[in-house]
Scaffold this motif. Structure first.
Motif, short mmCIF file in Angstrom:
data_model
loop_
_atom_site.label_atom_id
_atom_site.label_comp_id
_atom_site.label_asym_id
_atom_site.label_seq_id
_atom_site.Cartn_x
_atom_site.Cartn_y
_atom_site.Cartn_z
N GLY A 123 0.81 -1.21 0.00
CA GLY A 123 0.00 0.00 0.00
C GLY A 123 0.85 1.26 0.00
O GLY A 123 0.54 2.22 -0.67
N HIS A 124 1.93 1.24 0.75
CA HIS A 124 2.90 2.34 0.77
C HIS A 124 4.16 1.83 0.09
O HIS A 124 4.94 1.11 0.70
CB HIS A 124 3.22 2.79 2.20
N PRO A 125 4.35 2.17 -1.19
CA PRO A 125 5.53 1.66 -1.89
C PRO A 125 6.84 2.15 -1.26
O PRO A 125 6.86 3.17 -0.59
CB PRO A 125 5.37 2.20 -3.32
N ILE A 126 7.89 1.39 -1.51
CA ILE A 126 9.19 1.79 -0.99
C ILE A 126 10.04 2.32 -2.14
O ILE A 126 9.78 2.04 -3.31
CB ILE A 126 9.90 0.64 -0.24
N ALA A 127 11.05 3.08 -1.80
CA ALA A 127 11.94 3.68 -2.81
C ALA A 127 12.64 2.58 -3.61
O ALA A 127 12.87 1.48 -3.11
CB ALA A 127 12.97 4.57 -2.12
N ALA A 128 12.99 2.90 -4.84
CA ALA A 128 13.62 1.93 -5.74
C ALA A 128 14.90 1.36 -5.15
O ALA A 128 15.16 0.15 -5.24
CB ALA A 128 13.89 2.56 -7.10
N GLU A 129 15.72 2.21 -4.53
CA GLU A 129 16.99 1.72 -3.95
C GLU A 129 16.73 0.76 -2.80
O GLU A 129 17.40 -0.27 -2.67
CB GLU A 129 17.84 2.90 -3.48
N ALA A 130 15.75 1.06 -1.97
CA ALA A 130 15.40 0.17 -0.86
C ALA A 130 14.86 -1.16 -1.39
O ALA A 130 15.18 -2.23 -0.87
CB ALA A 130 14.39 0.83 0.07
N ASP B 40 9.99 -15.93 3.69
CA ASP B 40 8.89 -15.13 4.23
C ASP B 40 9.29 -13.66 4.18
O ASP B 40 10.40 -13.30 4.61
CB ASP B 40 8.59 -15.50 5.69
N LEU B 41 8.41 -12.84 3.66
CA LEU B 41 8.61 -11.40 3.63
C LEU B 41 7.50 -10.75 4.44
O LEU B 41 6.33 -11.11 4.29
CB LEU B 41 8.57 -10.88 2.19
N THR B 42 7.87 -9.81 5.28
CA THR B 42 6.90 -9.10 6.10
C THR B 42 7.19 -7.61 6.02
O THR B 42 8.32 -7.19 6.22
CB THR B 42 6.97 -9.56 7.58
N ALA B 43 6.15 -6.84 5.71
CA ALA B 43 6.28 -5.39 5.66
C ALA B 43 5.83 -4.81 6.99
O ALA B 43 4.69 -5.03 7.42
CB ALA B 43 5.45 -4.82 4.52
N HIS B 44 6.72 -4.12 7.65
CA HIS B 44 6.42 -3.37 8.87
C HIS B 44 6.34 -1.89 8.48
O HIS B 44 6.77 -1.51 7.39
CB HIS B 44 7.52 -3.60 9.91
N PRO B 45 5.83 -1.04 9.34
CA PRO B 45 5.70 0.38 8.96
C PRO B 45 7.00 1.02 8.48
O PRO B 45 6.99 1.81 7.54
CB PRO B 45 5.20 1.05 10.25
N ASP B 46 8.13 0.68 9.12
CA ASP B 46 9.40 1.32 8.76
C ASP B 46 10.45 0.36 8.22
O ASP B 46 11.59 0.76 8.02
CB ASP B 46 9.99 2.04 9.98
N SER B 47 10.08 -0.90 8.01
CA SER B 47 11.08 -1.88 7.58
C SER B 47 10.43 -3.03 6.82
O SER B 47 9.22 -3.21 6.85
CB SER B 47 11.84 -2.42 8.80
N LEU C 239 19.52 -3.52 8.93
CA LEU C 239 19.45 -2.83 10.22
C LEU C 239 19.81 -3.82 11.32
O LEU C 239 20.42 -3.46 12.32
CB LEU C 239 18.05 -2.28 10.46
N ALA C 240 19.40 -5.07 11.13
CA ALA C 240 19.68 -6.15 12.08
C ALA C 240 19.57 -7.48 11.36
O ALA C 240 18.81 -7.61 10.39
CB ALA C 240 18.69 -6.11 13.25
N ALA D 261 16.76 -10.93 8.12
CA ALA D 261 17.37 -9.61 7.99
C ALA D 261 16.26 -8.57 8.00
O ALA D 261 15.25 -8.74 7.32
CB ALA D 261 18.18 -9.51 6.70
N LEU D 262 16.46 -7.54 8.76
CA LEU D 262 15.51 -6.42 8.82
C LEU D 262 16.13 -5.28 8.03
O LEU D 262 17.25 -4.83 8.32
CB LEU D 262 15.30 -6.03 10.28
N LEU D 263 15.39 -4.81 7.03
CA LEU D 263 15.91 -3.80 6.11
C LEU D 263 15.06 -2.53 6.16
O LEU D 263 13.83 -2.60 6.32
CB LEU D 263 15.91 -4.36 4.68
N ALA D 264 15.71 -1.40 5.99
CA ALA D 264 14.99 -0.13 5.97
C ALA D 264 14.01 -0.10 4.81
O ALA D 264 14.28 -0.61 3.74
CB ALA D 264 15.98 1.03 5.87
N ARG D 265 12.89 0.51 5.07
CA ARG D 265 11.83 0.58 4.06
C ARG D 265 12.00 1.80 3.17
O ARG D 265 12.45 2.81 3.53
CB ARG D 265 10.50 0.61 4.77
#
Length: 129
Positions: free
Chosen positions: A32-39, A65-72, A109-110, A125-129
């Motif tokens: 619903g909230h797309p992420i930047a191309a680099e991310a 498994d992929l999970t979208a969190h508000p910031d990651s 990030l972790a 791995a937790l990655l910045a969104r």
């Protein structure tokens, strides 16, 4: 929270990794909230690396498994091997690798490795969104 789970088998490792990357791109494009191309590129790179390692070193099959969190975005790969990834000196001449796990740790990030019962592990791995 958006989630996706994909089973990956090593029928043809390169094809399986390609499918995992394709699934990750589709997941990211459907948010619903797309992420930047680099991310997004970083997420796909980490998916590629973790799935490749799971197929190569973890028994030839894995689940992504992929999970979208508000910031990651969380990337988790489950495989049947209890052997955790390890840092090692990259092989600059023989082509035996050693680059991927350090790269994932730098991009994330972790990172975490957890045992699964009765056997196997999850590498995440937790990655910045």
């Amino acid at each position: 929270m958006d989630t996706l789970s994909v089973n990956v088998a090593t029928v043809r490792s390169a094809t399986s990794v390609t499918g995992a990357r394709r699934s990750a791109r589709g997941f990211l494009e459907g948010l619903g909230h797309p992420i930047a191309a680099e991310a997004a590129d970083t997420v796909v790179l980490v998916v590629s690396e973790l799935v490749t390692n799971a197929l190569r070193h973890g028994g030839g099959t894995c689940t992504l498994d992929l999970t979208a969190h508000p910031d990651s975005i969380e990337v988790a790969v489950h495989d049947p091997s209890p052997q955790a990834p390890r840092m090692r000196t990259p092989d600059l001449n023989g082509g035996t690798g050693g680059f991927g796990w350090p790269m994932v740790n730098r991009l994330a990030l972790a990172t975490a490795v957890s045992r699964r019962m009765p056997d196997g592990k999850t590498v995440s791995a937790l990655l910045a969104r």
